[in-house]
Structure formats: C-alpha cells, structure tokens
Scaffold this active site. Structure first.
Site, mmCIF file in Angstrom:
data_model
loop_
_atom_site.group_PDB
_atom_site.id
_atom_site.type_symbol
_atom_site.label_atom_id
_atom_site.label_comp_id
_atom_site.label_asym_id
_atom_site.label_seq_id
_atom_site.Cartn_x
_atom_site.Cartn_y
_atom_site.Cartn_z
ATOM 1 N N CYS A 162 0.819 -1.204 0.000
ATOM 2 C CA CYS A 162 0.000 0.000 0.000
ATOM 3 C C CYS A 162 0.861 1.265 0.000
ATOM 4 O O CYS A 162 0.469 2.278 -0.532
ATOM 5 C CB CYS A 162 -0.964 -0.015 1.180
ATOM 6 S SG CYS A 162 -0.153 -0.197 2.757
ATOM 7 N N HIS A 479 -1.571 1.302 7.516
ATOM 8 C CA HIS A 479 -2.036 1.281 6.136
ATOM 9 C C HIS A 479 -1.853 2.652 5.496
ATOM 10 O O HIS A 479 -2.171 3.665 6.098
ATOM 11 C CB HIS A 479 -3.519 0.893 6.125
ATOM 12 C CG HIS A 479 -4.062 0.674 4.754
ATOM 13 N ND1 HIS A 479 -3.401 -0.077 3.818
ATOM 14 C CD2 HIS A 479 -5.201 1.104 4.175
ATOM 15 C CE1 HIS A 479 -4.113 -0.085 2.698
ATOM 16 N NE2 HIS A 479 -5.207 0.626 2.894
#
Lengths: 531, 891
Positions: A162, A479
């Site tokens: 990510c 994230h």
C-alpha cells in the site's frame, strides 16, 4: 356502389379529414353521430344487405356507418379512411376473434346490425431509429469508460504494497510528470542512466498509462518487481511476507530515479523535468554562535519537512521549525567542529510543493521506530510567502497584488465592468494566457516545450492536490492511502484497488490526533497568475 | 372491596378452575371465620339468615323447606348484580355447599328437589371443582326456564361447561338434546343482552351456528357478522367457510347486500354473487355492487336474470369492466393537483446528495436509461403524459423525442411497453399511442408495443377484445422476443378471465418441442395468470407435460422457475384442491421437484393464514442443504404468502423471518427481504423499513439487491419520505455498481409510483378481500427476484411490468347517482378494530377532515362527515355511490 355511402356521409357535413382541424372535428363529432344515423337506418331497411354499425376510434364514436356485406371489408376501410384519415393499411378493426382482414367474408365474421366496432390506427409517422446510432457507455472500450467515470482505477495490493500504491497514485496526479514520462523513450536515454533506472522509468510510464486506460483495478506487479530490483531494501521479508515500507522512502527514491532518467540528454540544469516540478531551492545562512562567523549555502530539495514538536499545531509552524536547525561543522575560525545554527529560506518555488510530516522517528530508548500522532492542521490553500527569501519576496509582490485584485473583483468589487471582463477572461485562461510580463519577476516557463511567449507567475500561494496518509500506531504496520484531487475538483480516496469519492471537508480532517488516517506526505500545486 | 381471597369470583373457564384446585374448599372457610368479627351488622344478619335457611331446607316439613328455598333464591337473585366479587349470599352459603349437596342426594324427586338443584347449580358456580361441571349437572335436573335471572356470570359459566360437556358427550356419542335446549336458551339470552360474541362462541363450540339465524335481529346482526367474519380468519377449514356462509345468510336476511357481496367474493362463490344481484331491486345499489366487483378484479358477466333491462345491464357491465377507472383516477389526480408529468431526475433528486453522484457522463448508459424508463413508467403510470415517451414527435429538438432509441436492444421492449403503463387503463388513447410502434421494423419495439397493449388493458375488459385481436396474430411470430411480448401482454390483459380462446392459442406452445425455453416459460406464466385460482385441469396438464419434457440443462435455467409458478397460480388460494397436482409434482425431475412442491404449497395456501402450512414451510427452511438446491427461496416467499392475510400473522412472520436472517443459509437470506416486502407491501412499517435498510448494505450483493427492491415494494405508491431518503443515500453509496444502482432506481420508481396515488396491496375492502390477480402479479415478480442476475438484470427486465396487475388507485371517490364525481367532506383516520365491542364504537381515530376524492393510506379508513348523503356501501373505498339522505335537514 361503394362510393355511395362515403359520399353520403361527406355530403352531410362536408368535412373531410384534415389533421390540422382535429379540434374542429371533435366538436362536430356529436353532430356527425346523430344526423346521419337516422337516415342511415332508413336506408338499411331498404337494402337488406346493408349493416349499420358504429365504430369507435380513439375517443370518438362514429355512428351509423353502413357496411355493404356484398363488398369486401376493404371498402368499409375506405369509408373509415374518409372519416378518420387513417389509411386502410394502417387500420386495425377488432372483430370477434381477431382483426378484420381486407378480403374477409362479412358473413363469416358475424357482424350484427348496430354492433359497435373498435378501430385502432393512426396516421402518425412511424417511428424511425435515429440516423446516428446512440453510443452506450457499456459498449465503449475500457479506456473511454474510464474517462467517463471521471477518475482512474485503483491498484491491487500485492502484499503490503500500500505504501507503493499510494505513492504512485499521488505522483500520477501530476500531469506534467505524466507528460514528461510519455516523452521518455529509449532514444532519449542518456548514458549516465543505468539499466535499472531506465527500467523503473519505463515501468512507471507503463503503469501510469495502464491506470488511465483501465476501469478495474490494475496490478502493479511489473512496476513492483523493477522497483525492488532497483532498490533492494524494499524486498525485505518478514515471516515470508514482504514488509511494510516507508512511503516517504519510496516517494523519494522514485522521484530521484525519475529525475535522473528524465534529464534531457543535453543535461543542462534547467531541463531536469523533475527538478523543475518539485525542486525547492533553499538558501541557508549558517551562523556559528561560538565564533560568530556566518556563511551561506544553497541547496536543492524535493520536499520540505514539517517538524512536529510540542509547539507545532499547524503546518506553517512545522515548516518554520523545519527550516531551522543546528548542525555541527568544522569551523574554520575555531579550527574544530562547532555548533552552527542553520536558518533556511526558500529561494525558488516549485510547481508542486511537497511537504513531509516528520511523524516517524527512531526512538533510542526502545530501539524502534515510533510515530507521532500529534494533530497538525494543514490548509487547503497554503501561503508560504513568509518562508521565502527577500529576493523571492520581491519577485512575488507584483503577482500577488494582481491575484488579490482579481480575487477582489471576483468578490464583486469591480470598478469598471469593461476591464473586469477582460481581467476575468485572463484569469479564466490562467496558465495559457499569454502576456509579455517583465523578466524581473520570478517566471516559470511551464515544461520544456512551452513557448517563451507564455509567461505565468508564481504567487507563493498553493492549493492542496494530494495527501498520502498513514493509519496505524507504528511505522512498520498500518495502512497507507492516497487522497487525490481530480481535475474535476473532486477528491478521490485511493485505498489500494478501491477508489471512492470523498468530500473536500473530509480531506482536512486527516490531520492526525487519533487513530484515523493522518497525513504523512502532502502535495500542493502552485497557483499562477499571468501577467 | 378488600382483597378478600375470592379465587372463585369472576369469570368462567381456566382462571376459576385453576384457583379452585389451588384452594380447597376448607381454606376460605377458615378465613371467613377469622373475618367474622369484621362483618358489619347487616352482613352478620344476612349470614345468620342464610344459615337458618340452610337448616330449614333440611327440615322434614315441605312447607318450611319451600319457604326456605324461596327465600334463599330471593337473596341470591337480588345480589348477583356485582361483577367484581362473589356476591355476599353466595359467599356465606359456601360453607354449606357440601351439606346442601348431601341433602339433595337424599331428597326424593319433587318440585322442591328441582328448586334445590337450581340453587346448587348457582352455588357450583364458585364451588365446583374443575372438570366436575356440577353447575351444569344441577341445571339439567333443575327447573326449566328463565336462566337469565341468575345473572350473566352464571350463564357464562354454564356456557363454558356446556362446551366441555359437549365435547365429552360427542366423543362418547351420547345424545345431546338436553344440552341443545339449554344452548338455545343461553344463545337467546346472550343475543338479547349485547353478548353476541359469547353466543357465537358457544354455538361454534357446539357446532350449531345455524341457530344464529333465528336469534339475530336488526340491532345485533352487524356486530354478530363482524365477529363471525373476523373469527373466520382464525378457524381451521372447513369451519371458516361455514362461518362465512352463515354471515352471508345473515347479511342477506337483513338486506345488507354490500357486505353479503363482500363475503360472496371472499368465498369466490359466483352463485352467491348472482343471488345478491337477483335479491336486490335497486339499480343504484347494483351499480355499487359492480364497483365492488370491479375493484376485486374478477371477470363477471351480468345476465338478464340479474339485470332485466338491456341498457341498464350495459351500464352495469361497463362498471364491472372498469372502463371508468382511468377517468376516476384522473379526477383524483386533478383534485390533488399532480397532473404535471415527472421526470426520473425529479425522483432521483440528485441535487440533495453532496457531490457524490458521479459526474455527468458524456455517453448514455444503457442501464441507466433503462432504469429511467422504468422509473418514468411507474411514476407517471396512468396519467397519460410524461416527459420521455409521450413527447410529441415533431419536437425532435433535443434528445427527448427519441427516448425509445436511447435504450438498447431488449431495453427498447421495456421502453415501448412503458407507453402502455403511462396510458394505463385508458384503452382508447393507449392503443392510439402504441399504434405507430406496430409498424416498426425493429423486433424489440414490436414486442414492447404488444406488451404495452396488454398493460393498457390490464383490468379493463372490452367487448371488442382489442388485446386479443391485436396480440393474437403475434403469438406464433418467428422472433421469440415478439412472441414473449404478445404472450405476456395477453397474460396481463386477461388475467383471471379464464378465456378459452386464449388457452387454445397458448397451450400448444407449452408442448411445442421447437419453442425456446423462454417462450414456454412466459406462456406458462400467462396461462397461470389467465386461469389464476381456477384449478383448471387442462391447463395444469399442459404445464405438467411441459415440465416433464424439459431437459436436464433446461431445468437448471433461471427461467424454468416460471413453469411451476404458472402451475401454482392455477391453485392460488384454493387450498386442498392442489393436492392431486402436488402428488404429480413428486414425479418430476429432482432438480425442479422440490421447487415445484414449495411453489404449489405456497400458492395454494396464499392468504389463508394456515398455521400448519406455515410450520411445514418453516421446517423446509430449517434444513441446511447441500449446494445447488434452490427450493428454499420459494419456501420463504411462501411463508409470507400464507401469513399475509391478517395483522397478527404478519407480525409473527416478521419475527420468525428475523430468526431466519440470523440462522438461515445464504439462499434463505436472499429470499427474506422479498418476503418482508410482500408482507408489508405498500405499507411501510418502520421496523421492517429498518431491517431492510440494514440488509441493503449486506455484504452479499444479492441480499442487498433484494432488500433494495423490497424497500421499493413496502413504500410502493406512498411517497414515503424516509424510504425516499434511504434510497437516495443508497444511490450514492452504490453509484459505481451498475446492478445495485439499477435496483435502487427501480425502488425509487416504485416508491413514487403513480406520484403516490397508487397501491400495490392485493388486499382491499378494509383488508378483507384478496384480489387473486394482484397477488399473482406480485408473486411472479418476487419469484423473478429470487434470481436477479439472469432475469431482471438480464434481458427479461420487463417482468417488472407484472406489477401492473396489483396497481390500483388508493382512493375514495364519491359519485352521485349519475356516477358523476361528487365532493363531500369525509373524515380519514387510522382504522380501529371494533370487533366484539359493544355499542357503536368509533371506527377511526386521529382523523382529519378532507373533501373527496381522498387518498387512503394503509390501515386508514374513511367515514362521511355529513348526514346529507348516505353511502351505498359501508366500505368507503374506491368508487362509492352516494344517495341523498331523505331525512336530512339543512341547519
């Protein structure tokens, strides 16, 4: 013989069908119904083979229409044609068991005297398909569907990638970079670029174009492979999985590679596309407190740092903080290393200003990377005038005044309608408007290929265009997500393969202070004014 | 009164019995003694007197005995008035019950013994142990005659004991004549004293309702019948039919014809309907009957026996044929001022969503246009004008002129058919508008025009049979889309008509080896619709053969489900009649066998509230299946179909569906929203709304789609702002998912159906009658929704038009004796259940006064707010003829 009845009806009220007189006929409908029926009945008594029926057509009823059963129904239809104007071939007359056929036998149909028949049919034009076939979005090739959507596709997460996905999405939002990449070719490759850098550049170009073409999420596997080849540190494994990496590192490395490979073969300083886009020139003044000596140096960086300490609540404070520093340096006067105070000011402005929030640091006590969760606000519109050097400030004066004027006018403070119209035109065309401004102010010629005539000026005011956020408590986990403003002005959140629309007011809520996504790298786009 | 331990005080039945078991007769005695000091002088005197009487009764002197009995009787009778406690004399006599009983045994048969029996019978009211039925025993050997003089409580208790005794004797096959005599007395007493419900209960217990006819009179027949008809819902067959029969007879006896007709329609008993017509001489009232029949949506032909005069008959037949429905509906629309056509954008209200709706796409999306077509059709249904389809073709400026062509391939079918929906019920203009599409050279357009003709004619009958004449020729067209259009059009136009001519045209298709599966599926559906609830064996045979002929692969196709459904519709609401066919279905290929079983079962018991069938279906849903079986979907729908008839059943069903959501397999969860949608159709209950709203965000997209469609169904035609808001948010939530967005759009169209003037509820006439064609339409759509992807999201989206069968204006339109609209003030409020209430209770609450025509929401009732007119029907719904009140005086 068959003309007889039609003429008879005509003679009675002398109205033949005329579509324009529809209304007039409707009013006459009642007359028409009552008058002939009596006489018609009398007639039907005389000739036994005559049937009198009434025909309902749309909302009207035509009464007392005679049928000569010895003649085919086509004759009857001709009668109705006279009354309604519907050509016989378009008439559909409902009789028991179906439609009345032109050549049917009246006796077989069993129409009774006085029966009500129903007719359907119009003289309307038959619908035709439009000459130009209508194109449906579903039929379009994929890339056009993508443009229809208003934003590009997401990227598939290949396992803790990510950080890379969000970096790519943020950088992709810079159209100039895309343009530079698309001009990049093997031929233009300069010799000092190594093979892996070249591959990475090509992979970036391919990935960007894939994203633009696709509706569904794109898998960046090729790009990832090349990236790991070029920068093996991204291949770190943990429990057999690739580790989460620092997005900032990825960002910096990628930009560095691109800046190397996108340098024009002529290798003049100005033609460094990446630098022209992102580079910030800093002029630093070094001051040694012990010896009192001063020196100055210039450096070029790709991003400003926003240091976060207890006093910092706002981006501006953090930036100021980041431009001040202490460093140890050998002092020529003292002959040993001494502590220097370094104060930097911006000497030239980039088209895209990148700011990194220094949220991660190495905690000595625990020997691990830690994250600062402190809330640091950032504006949608950033003014960095007071971070600029004196020279630059001077240059900025005139464009800023103009910008203020324009904004004032926009708010309704026009003095003369004539000039304002002209000005607002200029404002609209913004970067494209041509003006022969004086060379004294800071001029930026957009991109390499831009004609010298077009001159637009920096104003020191920047608009937020993308935010790369990190969610999570520690640096090695969590994230990364990219939030990118589209050309349409809408914000899209790229959470790996899932892009979604966001509201602008939610973007400023990414400032940290909790467990929500918080800004890590943000990018501003310069606002220009043409003079 | 002090809380004296009088467990035996009030009420018969279980409460009393239970208490007597717990408290043996000695116990209260002790307490009585304790309390003796507290007694007032008066009571003390009474007590002593009674004790004296008891002694005297046992005196050998018959004169003294007689006097004592007489006095005792006087005391008891004088004091039985109170309902809240045991009367004093009874209380004081209690300790002597045993003594008197023992003495009674020893007495020789005489008049005196009978007297004592009377008294013992009354005393047994509080003393007798459970199951002893002593009160009844002594009653039977006591004096005959006036039982009412002992008070209501006594009679009620007696009635309870009779019921017990009756069942006992019946099982022993003993004679019951003496009981019946008593029953007659009790019923007469109850009927005279406003206790109709008790009388009916007793008669039901002793299975002799016929007696009721002798006892009802002008003052109590309404309450009696009201109780009978509502009790019928909870009775097992065939008792319910019998009860309704009785109330039909009572209504006929008192010339309450509209109610009688209602019951005749409920029983689906054509001779009864005829009898109503032949018994009534008043033409105006007959017109009202015709309106009621028209609303029910059955095909009914008047003959000269029912109406002698030809012209009158024609006028009445016109009403039955619904020819004026469009006019009435438009009158309502004009009155409420909603004639202005609405565009789909007016419904979507995208401007209320903050910037989330996707940017204006440059190309037309076929799917979005298709949904707009449906929304436009539903919203402007019946108004005769809209802004997409009926725009004059000469104004080809701009895109609107060619909306039809903004739909792709099969989408054009739905677009052309939408014209039929817009012109709904207005056959003349509808056919004129559709005519031009017949001459198109594009097959989907022709198919749409055919379907449109069917839709325009939905519920309207015409002597000329325009639908049959126009569609008949296309049934055997070589293009299967055209065939489907014609077949489906016929099904919609002639639903419930049992038209043999159409059967002879459609049946051969079913057994045509060359016909494609979709044509066969739609032919089966159409036959099911046309012969809905008829149990027609020939049609059933054809469908059964068609099912047997299907290959293994075809049985797996989503459309195959329409074959068993067509079969099921034949038996809609016909209960046991389905059994033979259900037996045959056991021989089918196992792929379809269970699906067929469930469909047949659920259709046959639809609207009956049969608890046993609910349990059967629940058992089916409880199984955890191997993959591939799809029969649980129709089972869940079946639960809703069976239970939907009355409020209690609906509430229970909603609760058990909630369980199924939690424990059921995925294929059950997909059907649950649809079942909820059916239970609350056009009746947006907040709890159900919340459940569906939750499910509309389900991770399983099929569940979400079903929930969204169901949100549309429960809000259908209500303009419910809350649902509209939910759907609007869903439209932005799902803006990227074309399938879900399509469902959201359809639901939005449904909520604003007919701009809020329509309802989809198959129930009407105060939720008493169930229109079979309306239910058939809804059930068909729901079965199609069990597998969205290949049907509604595929190329058979026009099954959505089956809803037209259930569409009815939710209006109350008053007309004068010339059937011209007449505006009068009416009160509209929430309906109150007045069953079993004494006097003349208020039937509505929280009302507002409007002038007709008015809209009636679910659960609302209207009543006239003026005495100037008398309505010819007690059910103020749909068209109501008003007669001037001769006794009315202007103030």
């Amino acid at each position: 013989m068959f003309i007889n009845p039609t003429r008879f009806i005509r003679a009675n009220h002398r109205t033949s069908w005329n579509p324009k007189k529809k209304k007039a006929r409707e009013e006459e409908g009642t007359k028409l119904a009552s008058l002939p029926s009596l006489q018609a009945r009398r007639l039907s008594v005389l000739t036994a083979k005559m049937l009198t029926v009434s025909v309902k057509w749309q909302k009207k009823v035509f009464e007392g229409i005679e049928i000569d059963v010895t003649l085919p129904p086509y004759v009857f239809k001709a009668q109705l044609y006279d009354l309604t104007g519907v050509p016989p071939e378009r008439q559909k007359i409902m009789v028991k068991g179906g439609l009345l056929k032109d050549d049917a036998d009246w006796s077989a149909i069993g129409v009774k005297d006085g029966q009500k028949l129903m007719m359907m049919g119009t003289a309307d034009e038959i619908v035709k398909a439009p000459e130009k076939a209508i194109v449906f979005a579903e039929d379009l090739p994929e890339e056009e569907q993508a443009t229809n959507l208003g934003y590009s596709a997401g990227l598939v997460n290949l396992g803790n990638t990510c950080y890379m996905n969000s970096t790519v999405q943020c950088l992709k939002s810079v159209p100039e970079l895309k343009a530079a990449l698309s001009n990049y070719s093997l031929a233009g490759r300069s010799n000092d670029v190594d093979q892996t850098s070249h591959m990475l550049t090509v992979a970036t170009r391919e990935l960007f174009s894939d994203l633009d073409k696709s509706v569904n999420a794109v898998s960046p596997s090729q790009f990832w492979m090349v990236l790991r080849k070029k920068y093996p540190q991204f291949s770190q494994l943990q429990n057999g999985m690739h580790m989460q990496q620092d997005a900032e590192e990825c960002w910096t490395q990628l930009l560095y590679t691109l800046s190397q490979s996108l340098k024009a073969p002529t290798s003049s300083e100005d033609s460094d596309a990446v630098k022209a886009l992102f580079g910030v020139n800093l002029r630093s003044r070094l001051h040694c407190q012990e010896s009192g000596e001063e020196s100055s140096e210039t450096e070029s960086v790709y991003s400003l740092k926003c240091h976060i300490s207890h006093e910092v609540n706002h981006l501006h404070e953090g930036l100021k903080h980041g431009l001040k520093g202490e460093l140890e340096k050998t002092s020529p006067a003292l002959g040993r290393s001494a502590l220097y105070l370094k104060e930097s000011l911006i000497d030239s402005l980039p088209r895209y200003l990148t700011v990194q929030f220094v949220r991660f640091f190495w905690k000595r006590e625990t020997n691990q990377k830690a994250k600062i969760l402190r809330k640091v606000d950032y504006p949608l519109e950033l003014d960095i005038y007071d971070l600029c050097s004196e020279d630059l400030r001077k240059k900025l004066e005139a464009p800023r005044q103009k910008l203020r004027d324009e904004e004032g006018k926009k708010l309704g403070l026009q003095t003369s309608a004539k000039s304002s119209a002209k000005d607002s035109d200029v404002k609209m065309t913004d970067a494209e408007a041509s003006s022969h401004g004086s060379g004294e102010s800071s001029t930026v010629t957009p991109q390499e290929g831009a004609s010298s005539e077009k001159e637009t000026h920096m104003t020191g005011i920047y608009d937020l265009v993308s935010v790369l956020t990190h969610k999570g408590r520690s640096a090695d986990s969590g994230h990364y997500v990219a939030w990118v403003k589209q050309e349409s002005g809408k914000w899209i959140q790229y959470d790996d393969d899932h892009p979604s629309l966001q509201r602008e007011e939610d973007i400023t809520k990414l400032s940290g202070g909790g467990d929500w996504h918080m800004a890590y790298i943000i990018m501003y786009k310069a606002r220009f004014v043409s003079m | 009164m002090a809380p004296t331990p009088d467990p035996n005080s009030v009420g018969g039945g279980a409460k009393q019995d239970e208490a007597t078991v717990k408290v043996p007769s000695k116990d209260p005695k002790k307490k009585d003694e304790k309390k003796e000091e507290d007694l007032s002088e008066e009571d003390l005197e009474l007590k002593q007197n009674l004790e004296l009487y008891v002694e005297r009764v046992q005196d050998p002197n018959p004169e003294l005995q007689r006097a004592a009995l007489e006095s005792m009787r006087q005391e008891i009778r004088a004091s039985t008035s109170s309902m809240t406690s045991v009367p004093k004399p009874l209380k004081f006599l209690r300790p002597h019950y045993g003594t008197l009983k023992a003495f009674h045994e020893t007495m020789a048969d005489s008049e005196l013994k009978k007297y004592l029996s009377d008294i013992l019978s009354v005393l047994a009211l509080t003393m007798s142990a459970e199951g002893e039925r002593e009160s009844l025993r002594y009653r039977l050997i006591g004096t005959e005659g006036d039982i009412g003089s002992w008070g209501h409580e006594y009679v009620r208790n007696l009635a309870g004991e009779i019921a017990q005794e009756f069942t006992k004797r019946q099982s022993e096959k003993a004679h019951i004549d003496d009981l019946m005599e008593l029953v007659q007395q009790i019923v007469a007493f109850h009927m005279k004293h406003n206790a109709e419900t008790e009388a009916v209960d007793l008669l039901m217990d002793v299975e002799d309702l016929n007696q009721l006819l002798e006892h009802v009179d002008k003052t109590n027949f309404k309450r009696t019948c009201n109780y009978l008809t509502s009790a019928a819902k909870y009775l097992p067959g065939p008792d319910d039919m019998f009860v309704l029969d009785i109330s039909y007879m009572i209504y006929m006896k008192f010339e309450e014809y509209p109610n009688a007709l209602q019951i005749a329609l409920f029983l689906d008993n054509t001779p009864y309907v005829k009898q109503v017509f032949t018994s009534c001489a008043d033409l105006l009232r007959k017109k009202q009957f015709c309106y009621m029949i028209a609303r029910h949506g059955i095909t009914f032909d008047l003959d000269d026996e029912m109406v002698a005069d030809d012209d009158d008959r024609e006028a009445l037949q016109d009403i039955v044929n619904n020819t004026k429905l469009s006019e009435g509906y438009l009158t309502l629309a004009r009155d409420i001022e909603v004639m202005e056509a609405k565009t789909p954008e007016d419904i979507y209200k995208a401007h209320l969503l903050d910037g989330r709706a996707s940017s204006g796409a440059s190309a037309d999306s076929a799917r979005q246009n298709l949904s707009a077509t449906f929304v436009n059709a539903f919203v402007n249904a019946g108004f005769g004008q809209d802004k997409l389809m009926t725009v004059p073709s000469d104004s080809t400026t701009g895109s609107s002129g060619n909306w039809l062509f903004k739909n792709k391939e099969h989408g054009k079918t739905s677009a052309a058919a939408s014209l039929g929906m817009i012109q709904l019920w207005d056959v003349d203009s509808g056919l004129a508008q559709l005519d031009k599409y017949f001459h198109s050279n594009d097959n989907p357009i022709i198919a749409g025009a055919l379907l449109g003709v069917g839709i325009v004619n939905c519920g309207i009958k015409n002597d000329c049979d325009p639908a049959l004449a126009l569609l008949g020729d296309y049934i055997d067209n070589e293009d299967s889309s055209v065939r489907i259009g014609a077949i489906m059009g016929l099904g919609i136009a002639y639903a419930g008509s049992q038209n043999d001519q159409i059967r002879s045209k459609l049946s051969p298709i079913l057994n045509d080896a060359k016909a494609p599966l979709d044509v066969i599926a739609f032919a089966s559906l159409s036959l099911g619709m046309i012969y809905v609830g008829s149990c027609n064996e020939e049609v059933a045979q054809s469908i059964i053969f068609a099912l047997m002929d299907r290959s293994e692969a075809e049985l797996g196709d989503a459309l195959t489900r329409f074959l068993p459904l067509g079969l099921g519709l034949l038996y809609l609401g016909k209960q046991e009649s389905v059994e033979a066919t259900a037996e045959v279905s056991k021989t089918f290929n196992e792929k379809i066998r269970k699906y067929c079983d469930m469909t047949l079962l659920s259709c046959a018991y639809a609207g009956t509230g049969n608890v046993l069938k609910v349990q059967d279906l629940l058992a089916q849903c409880g199984e955890h299946l191997e993959k591939g079986d799809i029969h649980q979907g129709p089972a869940v729908l079946g639960l809703a179909m069976v239970a939907m008839s009355e409020e209690l059943g609906i509430d229970m069903e909603i609760r058990s569906l909630e369980r199924m959501l939690q424990y059921g397999e995925q294929n059950i969860r997909r059907a649950v929203p649809l079942a909820l949608g059916l239970l609350c159709i056009s009746n947006p209950k907040v709890t159900v709304m919340d459940t569906l709203s939750r499910l509309s965000h389900d991770t399983d997209s099929e569940v979400a789609m079903a929930a969204i469609i169901s949100l549309g169904l429960i809000g259908a035609g209500t303009n419910n702002a809350r649902i509209a808001g939910m759907l609007r948010n869903l439209s932005s939530y799902y803006y990227k998912d074309a399938s879900l967005l399509f469902c959201v759009r359809i639901a939005q169209g449904l909520v604003h159906m007919g701009k809020g003037l329509l309802t989809l509820s198959p129930f009407h006439s105060e939720r008493f009658l169930l229109s079979p064609t309306a239910l058939a339409g809804i059930v068909t759509l729901l079965h199609a929704c069990l597998d969205m992807k290949p049907i509604i999201l595929g190329k058979y989206h026009y099954v959505l038009y089956f809803l037209v069968l259930a569409m009815q204006p939710r209006m109350m339109l008053t007309v004068d004796k010339d059937l011209k609209p007449l505006s009068v003030p009416v009160r509209v409020g929430q309906a109150v259940d007045v069953v079993g209430q004494a006097g003349r209770p208020k039937t509505i609450t929280g009302f507002q006064t409007h002038s007709t025509p008015v809209l009636l929401a679910a659960g609302e009732r209207a009543e006239l707010a003026t005495d100037k007119y008398i309505p010819l029907s007690p059910i103020l719904e749909g068209f109501v003829i008003l007669k001037e009140n001769p006794d009315y005086r202007e103030e």
